[in-house]
Scaffold this active site. Sequence first.
Site, PDB file in Angstrom:
ATOM      1  N   SER A 112       5.736   4.240   2.358  1.00 42.09           N
ATOM      2  CA  SER A 112       5.103   4.451   3.710  1.00 42.09           C
ATOM      3  C   SER A 112       3.635   4.791   3.456  1.00 42.09           C
ATOM      4  O   SER A 112       3.009   5.405   4.288  1.00 42.09           O
ATOM      5  CB  SER A 112       5.727   5.788   4.259  1.00 42.09           C
ATOM      6  OG  SER A 112       6.983   5.860   4.201  1.00 42.09           O
ATOM      7  N   HIS A 154      12.857  -3.340  -7.640  1.00 39.37           N
ATOM      8  CA  HIS A 154      12.666  -2.599  -6.286  1.00 39.37           C
ATOM      9  C   HIS A 154      13.777  -1.578  -6.107  1.00 39.37           C
ATOM     10  O   HIS A 154      14.832  -1.807  -6.589  1.00 39.37           O
ATOM     11  CB  HIS A 154      12.535  -3.429  -5.207  1.00 39.37           C
ATOM     12  CG  HIS A 154      11.965  -2.666  -3.848  1.00 39.37           C
ATOM     13  ND1 HIS A 154      12.739  -1.851  -3.028  1.00 39.37           N
ATOM     14  CD2 HIS A 154      10.755  -2.533  -3.336  1.00 39.37           C
ATOM     15  CE1 HIS A 154      12.157  -1.394  -2.066  1.00 39.37           C
ATOM     16  NE2 HIS A 154      10.840  -1.761  -2.283  1.00 39.37           N
ATOM     17  N   GLY A 175      10.104   3.541   3.233  1.00 37.15           N
ATOM     18  CA  GLY A 175      10.668   3.322   4.709  1.00 37.15           C
ATOM     19  C   GLY A 175      11.094   4.432   5.426  1.00 37.15           C
ATOM     20  O   GLY A 175      11.672   4.441   6.487  1.00 37.15           O
ATOM     21  N   GLY A 201       5.440  -2.149   2.466  1.00 38.50           N
ATOM     22  CA  GLY A 201       6.764  -2.444   3.160  1.00 38.50           C
ATOM     23  C   GLY A 201       6.644  -2.784   4.703  1.00 38.50           C
ATOM     24  O   GLY A 201       5.802  -3.446   5.022  1.00 38.50           O
ATOM     25  N   GLU A 255      15.576  -0.900  -3.708  1.00 39.63           N
ATOM     26  CA  GLU A 255      16.710  -1.430  -2.871  1.00 39.63           C
ATOM     27  C   GLU A 255      17.385  -2.165  -3.715  1.00 39.63           C
ATOM     28  O   GLU A 255      18.743  -2.304  -3.633  1.00 39.63           O
ATOM     29  CB  GLU A 255      16.162  -1.896  -1.625  1.00 39.63           C
ATOM     30  CG  GLU A 255      15.331  -0.874  -0.758  1.00 39.63           C
ATOM     31  CD  GLU A 255      14.145  -1.416   0.269  1.00 39.63           C
ATOM     32  OE1 GLU A 255      13.842  -2.685   0.396  1.00 39.63           O
ATOM     33  OE2 GLU A 255      13.544  -0.610   0.724  1.00 39.63           O
ATOM     34  N   GLU A 275       6.876   3.799  -6.697  1.00 37.39           N
ATOM     35  CA  GLU A 275       7.330   3.728  -5.335  1.00 37.39           C
ATOM     36  C   GLU A 275       8.447   4.931  -5.339  1.00 37.39           C
ATOM     37  O   GLU A 275       9.487   4.630  -5.918  1.00 37.39           O
ATOM     38  CB  GLU A 275       7.843   2.517  -4.949  1.00 37.39           C
ATOM     39  CG  GLU A 275       7.093   1.421  -4.899  1.00 37.39           C
ATOM     40  CD  GLU A 275       7.498   0.196  -3.664  1.00 37.39           C
ATOM     41  OE1 GLU A 275       6.593   0.160  -3.101  1.00 37.39           O
ATOM     42  OE2 GLU A 275       8.573   0.015  -3.828  1.00 37.39           O
ATOM     43  N   ASN A 297       5.298  -6.627   0.896  1.00 37.01           N
ATOM     44  CA  ASN A 297       6.907  -6.642   0.869  1.00 37.01           C
ATOM     45  C   ASN A 297       7.522  -6.798   2.127  1.00 37.01           C
ATOM     46  O   ASN A 297       7.907  -5.675   2.849  1.00 37.01           O
ATOM     47  CB  ASN A 297       7.438  -5.611  -0.090  1.00 37.01           C
ATOM     48  CG  ASN A 297       8.911  -5.716  -0.199  1.00 37.01           C
ATOM     49  OD1 ASN A 297       9.650  -6.873   0.045  1.00 37.01           O
ATOM     50  ND2 ASN A 297       9.634  -4.722  -0.421  1.00 37.01           N
ATOM     51  N   TRP A 298       7.948  -8.016   2.651  1.00 33.31           N
ATOM     52  CA  TRP A 298       8.634  -8.141   3.811  1.00 33.31           C
ATOM     53  C   TRP A 298       9.875  -7.589   4.089  1.00 33.31           C
ATOM     54  O   TRP A 298      10.513  -7.532   5.201  1.00 33.31           O
ATOM     55  CB  TRP A 298       8.231  -9.608   4.509  1.00 33.31           C
ATOM     56  CG  TRP A 298       6.857 -10.180   4.889  1.00 33.31           C
ATOM     57  CD1 TRP A 298       5.765  -9.392   4.575  1.00 33.31           C
ATOM     58  CD2 TRP A 298       6.730 -11.204   5.390  1.00 33.31           C
ATOM     59  NE1 TRP A 298       4.579 -10.306   4.889  1.00 33.31           N
ATOM     60  CE2 TRP A 298       5.023 -11.223   5.313  1.00 33.31           C
ATOM     61  CE3 TRP A 298       7.147 -12.493   6.045  1.00 33.31           C
ATOM     62  CZ2 TRP A 298       4.341 -12.160   5.761  1.00 33.31           C
ATOM     63  CZ3 TRP A 298       6.595 -13.241   6.755  1.00 33.31           C
ATOM     64  CH2 TRP A 298       5.344 -13.254   6.489  1.00 33.31           C
ATOM     65  N   LYS A 299      10.512  -7.445   2.910  1.00 36.97           N
ATOM     66  CA  LYS A 299      11.963  -7.272   2.795  1.00 36.97           C
ATOM     67  C   LYS A 299      12.736  -8.419   3.442  1.00 36.97           C
ATOM     68  O   LYS A 299      12.154  -9.397   3.602  1.00 36.97           O
ATOM     69  CB  LYS A 299      12.218  -5.875   3.203  1.00 36.97           C
ATOM     70  CG  LYS A 299      11.378  -4.851   2.419  1.00 36.97           C
ATOM     71  CD  LYS A 299      11.722  -3.382   2.980  1.00 36.97           C
ATOM     72  CE  LYS A 299      10.739  -2.525   2.564  1.00 36.97           C
ATOM     73  NZ  LYS A 299      11.346  -1.107   2.145  1.00 36.97           N
TER      74      LYS A 299
HETATM   75  C1  PEP Z   1       8.400  -1.146  -0.310  1.00 37.30           C
HETATM   76  O1  PEP Z   1       9.419  -1.418   0.374  1.00 37.30           O
HETATM   77  O2  PEP Z   1       7.856  -1.685  -1.161  1.00 37.30           O
HETATM   78  C2  PEP Z   1       7.909  -0.096   0.534  1.00 37.30           C
HETATM   79  C3  PEP Z   1       6.661   0.547   0.059  1.00 37.30           C
HETATM   80  O3  PEP Z   1       8.115   0.235   1.813  1.00 37.30           O
HETATM   81  P1  PEP Z   1       7.523   1.062   3.091  1.00 37.30           P
HETATM   82  O4  PEP Z   1       6.049   0.648   2.918  1.00 37.30           O
HETATM   83  O5  PEP Z   1       8.095   0.542   4.268  1.00 37.30           O
HETATM   84  O6  PEP Z   1       7.843   2.393   2.349  1.00 37.30           O
END
Ligand code: PEP
Length: 260
Positions: free
Chosen positions: A216, A98, A176, A237, A100, A170, A9-11
Amino acid sequence: MKPKIVIGNWKMNKNFDEAEDLISEIEEKLADYNFETEIVLCPPLVYAELVTDHANEEGSQFYAGVQNVSEYENGAYTGEVSAEMLAGMDVSFCIVGHSERRKYFGETNEIVLKKMLRLLANDIVPVMCCGESLDERKSGKHFEIVQKQLEESVYKLTPEQMERVIIAYEPIWAIGTGETATPAQAQEMLAFIRSLIEKKFGTEMAVNTYILYGGSCNAKNALELFSQQDVDGGLIGGASLKADDFFKIIEAGETVIKEN
Ligand code: PEP
């Protein structure tokens, strides 16, 4: 044990040149291998065609995904992109729910369900995210919260629809932040989610449903997380933005499969 799935997931990251470079770097790294692990790249929507072009090349080892879709079918919804449009561009996977999007864009369980139905009607696999906040975990409500998220979304699907859904747990406090759920915490929640699917849809569905961990997950901790019995892979992410790290996470998935 079924092959793992690793989804990047590049966001809202990478300009166009950087996006092209990252896809090429990932392709170069994968070129010498024939991994069983299924790999999905979810860049920003505006790069959907870029990623589908690469995914459609002969011998490509990844699928094209995106991070969002409209809950509506078509029509006067300025700025929105429909599932039918994504399908027309050969997008195969789409993240929904998600944290976010729930936090900044008001995506409720009801909207998540509508988006899943639109995706399923267009043969796109929804990657449905769920997870609790830090306060909810501290007050011991994490199981209750995740159960409610599932009850108000995937529970409303038919078995035929559910068969095509991926769930990503998640925990919001791990996204993040650099703070990963411990492998035991991830396993505990994923086993709980699987038990809920079993209660609602039966044992076969519970066994076959892909349930991923996200938050993470990185090149260092992926192997231990993916080694947990109920962890079918990861939604990645930050670590999906560097080809080296993303590749190591894919390798971790592959290692676990080979050892089992
Ligand atoms: C995500 O945004 O789906 C995610 C898992 O982010 P990160 O790996 O940066 O925690």
